[in-house]
Design a protein around this motif. Structure first.
Motif, mmCIF file in Angstrom:
data_model
loop_
_atom_site.group_PDB
_atom_site.id
_atom_site.type_symbol
_atom_site.label_atom_id
_atom_site.label_comp_id
_atom_site.label_asym_id
_atom_site.label_seq_id
_atom_site.Cartn_x
_atom_site.Cartn_y
_atom_site.Cartn_z
ATOM 1 N N GLU A 22 -23.021 -2.570 13.372
ATOM 2 C CA GLU A 22 -22.057 -2.982 12.356
ATOM 3 C C GLU A 22 -22.652 -2.930 10.959
ATOM 4 O OE1 GLU A 22 -18.837 -6.138 13.808
ATOM 5 O OE2 GLU A 22 -20.882 -6.839 14.143
ATOM 6 N N VAL A 23 -23.917 -3.316 10.842
ATOM 7 C CA VAL A 23 -24.597 -3.306 9.545
ATOM 8 C C VAL A 23 -24.738 -1.864 9.040
ATOM 9 C CG1 VAL A 23 -26.776 -3.754 8.365
ATOM 10 C CG2 VAL A 23 -25.809 -5.469 9.917
ATOM 11 N N GLN A 24 -25.073 -0.938 9.941
ATOM 12 C CA GLN A 24 -25.334 0.450 9.562
ATOM 13 C C GLN A 24 -24.065 1.276 9.398
ATOM 14 O OE1 GLN A 24 -28.351 2.331 12.076
ATOM 15 N NE2 GLN A 24 -29.085 0.312 12.671
ATOM 16 N N THR A 25 -22.976 0.847 10.046
ATOM 17 C CA THR A 25 -21.758 1.649 10.071
ATOM 18 C C THR A 25 -20.579 0.852 9.524
ATOM 19 O OG1 THR A 25 -22.627 2.628 12.115
ATOM 20 C CG2 THR A 25 -20.344 3.137 11.544
ATOM 21 N N PRO A 26 -20.065 1.213 8.363
ATOM 22 C CA PRO A 26 -18.985 0.453 7.725
ATOM 23 C C PRO A 26 -17.746 0.265 8.605
ATOM 24 C CG PRO A 26 -19.916 2.038 6.192
ATOM 25 C CD PRO A 26 -20.503 2.353 7.535
ATOM 26 N N SER A 27 -17.351 1.320 9.313
ATOM 27 C CA SER A 27 -16.142 1.244 10.148
ATOM 28 C C SER A 27 -16.496 1.122 11.625
ATOM 29 C CB SER A 27 -15.272 2.482 9.921
ATOM 30 O OG SER A 27 -16.017 3.662 10.206
ATOM 31 N N ALA A 28 -17.502 0.310 11.921
ATOM 32 C CA ALA A 28 -18.008 0.192 13.283
ATOM 33 C C ALA A 28 -16.937 -0.246 14.270
ATOM 34 C CB ALA A 28 -19.171 -0.802 13.311
ATOM 35 N N ARG A 29 -16.938 0.409 15.427
ATOM 36 C CA ARG A 29 -16.080 0.011 16.538
ATOM 37 C C ARG A 29 -16.970 -0.264 17.745
ATOM 38 N NH1 ARG A 29 -10.678 3.518 17.432
ATOM 39 N NH2 ARG A 29 -10.403 1.780 18.894
ATOM 40 N N PHE A 30 -16.647 -1.306 18.452
ATOM 41 C CA PHE A 30 -17.448 -1.652 19.626
ATOM 42 C C PHE A 30 -17.424 -0.519 20.646
ATOM 43 C CE2 PHE A 30 -18.046 -3.780 23.769
ATOM 44 C CZ PHE A 30 -19.278 -4.378 23.537
ATOM 45 N N SER A 31 -16.285 0.137 20.810
ATOM 46 C CA SER A 31 -16.181 1.231 21.773
ATOM 47 C C SER A 31 -17.057 2.416 21.378
ATOM 48 C CB SER A 31 -14.724 1.676 21.938
ATOM 49 O OG SER A 31 -14.132 1.969 20.693
ATOM 50 N N ASP A 32 -17.193 2.679 20.080
ATOM 51 C CA ASP A 32 -18.097 3.739 19.630
ATOM 52 C C ASP A 32 -19.547 3.387 19.970
ATOM 53 O OD1 ASP A 32 -16.120 5.362 18.622
ATOM 54 O OD2 ASP A 32 -16.337 4.676 16.566
ATOM 55 N N TRP A 33 -19.892 2.125 19.787
ATOM 56 C CA TRP A 33 -21.253 1.676 20.101
ATOM 57 C C TRP A 33 -21.550 1.856 21.587
ATOM 58 C CZ3 TRP A 33 -22.968 -2.874 22.827
ATOM 59 C CH2 TRP A 33 -24.348 -3.110 22.737
ATOM 60 N N LEU A 34 -20.558 1.648 22.438
ATOM 61 C CA LEU A 34 -20.751 1.849 23.875
ATOM 62 C C LEU A 34 -21.106 3.307 24.177
ATOM 63 C CD1 LEU A 34 -17.828 -0.241 25.456
ATOM 64 C CD2 LEU A 34 -20.241 -0.885 25.235
ATOM 65 N N GLY A 155 -15.366 -5.168 33.491
ATOM 66 C CA GLY A 155 -14.459 -4.287 34.219
ATOM 67 C C GLY A 155 -13.740 -3.324 33.293
ATOM 68 N N LEU A 156 -13.354 -3.806 32.122
ATOM 69 C CA LEU A 156 -12.673 -2.965 31.147
ATOM 70 C C LEU A 156 -13.581 -1.843 30.660
ATOM 71 C CD1 LEU A 156 -9.875 -2.960 29.655
ATOM 72 C CD2 LEU A 156 -11.071 -4.064 27.746
ATOM 73 N N ALA A 157 -14.862 -2.139 30.477
ATOM 74 C CA ALA A 157 -15.816 -1.119 30.021
ATOM 75 C C ALA A 157 -15.925 0.023 31.027
ATOM 76 C CB ALA A 157 -17.184 -1.751 29.787
ATOM 77 N N CYS A 158 -15.940 -0.314 32.319
ATOM 78 C CA CYS A 158 -16.025 0.724 33.350
ATOM 79 C C CYS A 158 -14.759 1.565 33.384
ATOM 80 C CB CYS A 158 -16.278 0.085 34.710
ATOM 81 S SG CYS A 158 -17.936 -0.605 34.913
ATOM 82 N N LEU A 159 -13.609 0.907 33.297
ATOM 83 C CA LEU A 159 -12.343 1.646 33.287
ATOM 84 C C LEU A 159 -12.235 2.519 32.047
ATOM 85 C CD1 LEU A 159 -9.549 2.150 34.575
ATOM 86 C CD2 LEU A 159 -8.685 0.247 33.190
ATOM 87 N N LEU A 160 -12.620 1.985 30.894
ATOM 88 C CA LEU A 160 -12.578 2.759 29.657
ATOM 89 C C LEU A 160 -13.425 4.012 29.770
ATOM 90 C CD1 LEU A 160 -11.992 3.268 26.656
ATOM 91 C CD2 LEU A 160 -13.893 1.721 26.110
ATOM 92 N N ARG A 204 -9.416 1.440 24.197
ATOM 93 C CA ARG A 204 -10.442 1.307 23.159
ATOM 94 C C ARG A 204 -10.169 0.094 22.278
ATOM 95 N NH1 ARG A 204 -11.955 6.220 19.584
ATOM 96 N NH2 ARG A 204 -13.564 4.687 19.080
ATOM 97 N N GLU A 205 -8.921 -0.054 21.858
ATOM 98 C CA GLU A 205 -8.556 -1.199 21.017
ATOM 99 C C GLU A 205 -8.812 -2.520 21.753
ATOM 100 O OE1 GLU A 205 -4.500 -0.562 20.045
ATOM 101 O OE2 GLU A 205 -4.889 1.159 18.729
ATOM 102 N N GLU A 206 -8.464 -2.549 23.032
ATOM 103 C CA GLU A 206 -8.679 -3.754 23.832
ATOM 104 C C GLU A 206 -10.169 -4.034 23.978
ATOM 105 O OE1 GLU A 206 -6.817 -6.692 26.683
ATOM 106 O OE2 GLU A 206 -6.365 -5.732 24.770
ATOM 107 N N MET A 207 -10.955 -2.975 24.202
ATOM 108 C CA MET A 207 -12.394 -3.137 24.334
ATOM 109 C C MET A 207 -13.006 -3.615 23.026
ATOM 110 S SD MET A 207 -14.773 -2.533 26.797
ATOM 111 C CE MET A 207 -15.173 -4.249 26.439
ATOM 112 N N ASP A 208 -12.536 -3.077 21.918
ATOM 113 C CA ASP A 208 -13.021 -3.519 20.605
ATOM 114 C C ASP A 208 -12.739 -5.008 20.401
ATOM 115 O OD1 ASP A 208 -13.753 -0.897 20.086
ATOM 116 O OD2 ASP A 208 -11.983 -0.455 18.863
ATOM 117 N N ALA A 209 -11.514 -5.413 20.727
ATOM 118 C CA ALA A 209 -11.102 -6.799 20.503
ATOM 119 C C ALA A 209 -11.842 -7.763 21.423
ATOM 120 C CB ALA A 209 -9.597 -6.933 20.710
ATOM 121 N N VAL A 210 -12.038 -7.357 22.670
ATOM 122 C CA VAL A 210 -12.686 -8.230 23.647
ATOM 123 C C VAL A 210 -14.204 -8.219 23.490
ATOM 124 C CG1 VAL A 210 -13.124 -8.537 26.120
ATOM 125 C CG2 VAL A 210 -10.812 -8.027 25.319
ATOM 126 N N GLY A 211 -14.766 -7.048 23.173
ATOM 127 C CA GLY A 211 -16.215 -6.917 23.137
ATOM 128 C C GLY A 211 -16.885 -7.403 21.872
#
Length: 244
Positions: A22-34, A155-160, A204-211
């Motif tokens: 998040e510090v390095q990436t202005p528009s960081a998404r948790f799903s991108d980090w995964l 579980g959501l991460a595996c399905l995603l 992805r949106e759900e993973m971002d919000a939950v993660g």
């Protein structure tokens, strides 16, 4: 590649935690980090030769028969995974989206399998009594364990991962002329239609919000689930492609 550029991805690949990312990436998404945490397995899964052979029509029939049989034995486990996630989903909206995908999985895709088996001269007795191969068993075990015994986020991460991999190669192959074999062309279309793209976008949106709100330790566990699923996608494609 997710929303960040390849250059940015190289710069933040070493981000050990989502907070660092998040510090390095202005528009960081948790799903991108995964995806970054999955490393080379992501490219190996989404760019596998098996997926390219579906698109260009060079798929050997024996390899695709192996694939269809393994995937057919897996459908029930995927349906169970969705059932677990529906039960654990935190909102009615989330439960509705997952339930709708479960309904689609058990209708359209099941019809596709039956028609494809008939075209490839695979008897009903063969595919209905087939036992899962070793890699498929591992794949199913991870999905069922993460969704059934793990947290909703795990579980959501595996399905995603499983669905995003298919969307990625499906969209790529959909930009090419369709292969003549209907079972190859339809398999591409099933994973490149707006409805499926929308569902993966929602995942992805759900993973971002939950993660995003999870602790560093919890986020690392979720990332490990995503990475393990990605590695198993590669192993699965290897097994059906090589006949191992």
């Amino acid at each position: 590649m997710p929303s960040h550029t390849k250059d940015a991805a190289v710069a933040v690949t070493q981000a050990a935690s989502f907070r660092d990312y998040e510090v390095q990436t202005p528009s960081a998404r948790f799903s991108d980090w995964l995806v970054l945490q999955a490393g080379s397995d992501w490219a190996a899964a989404t760019e596998h030769e098996f997926t390219k052979a579906i698109g260009d029509g060079t798929m050997p029939a024996p390899a695709y028969v192996r694939y269809l049989i393994e995937d057919y034995t897996f459908i029930t486990d995927l349906a169970s995974t969705l059932g677990y996630l529906v039960a654990k989903a935190p909102t009615m909206r989330s439960k509705a989206r997952l339930s709708a995908f479960l309904a689609l999985l058990t209708s359209e895709e099941n019809d596709y399998f039956e028609r494809s088996f008939a075209a490839l001269n695979v008897s009903e007795a063969t595919y209905r009594t087939a036992a899962q191969g070793s890699v498929t068993r591992q794949f199913s075990h991870l999905l069922l364990t993460s969704s059934g015994k793990g947290t909703y986020a795990e579980g959501l991460a595996c399905l995603l991962c499983a669905e995003w991999v298919y969307l990625t190669w499906g969209l790529r192959e959909a930009r090419k002329p369709r292969p003549k074999a209907f079972y190859l062309a339809e398999w591409i279309d099933l994973h490149a239609v707006p409805g499926f793209e929308g569902f993966v976008g929602w995942l992805r949106e759900e993973m971002d919000a939950v993660g995003s709100p999870l602790s560093d330790t919890e986020q690392k566990q979720v990332a490990q689930c995503f990475k393990d699923m990605c590695a198993l996608e590669v192993a699965f494609f290897d097994a059906v492609w090589e006949g191992s």
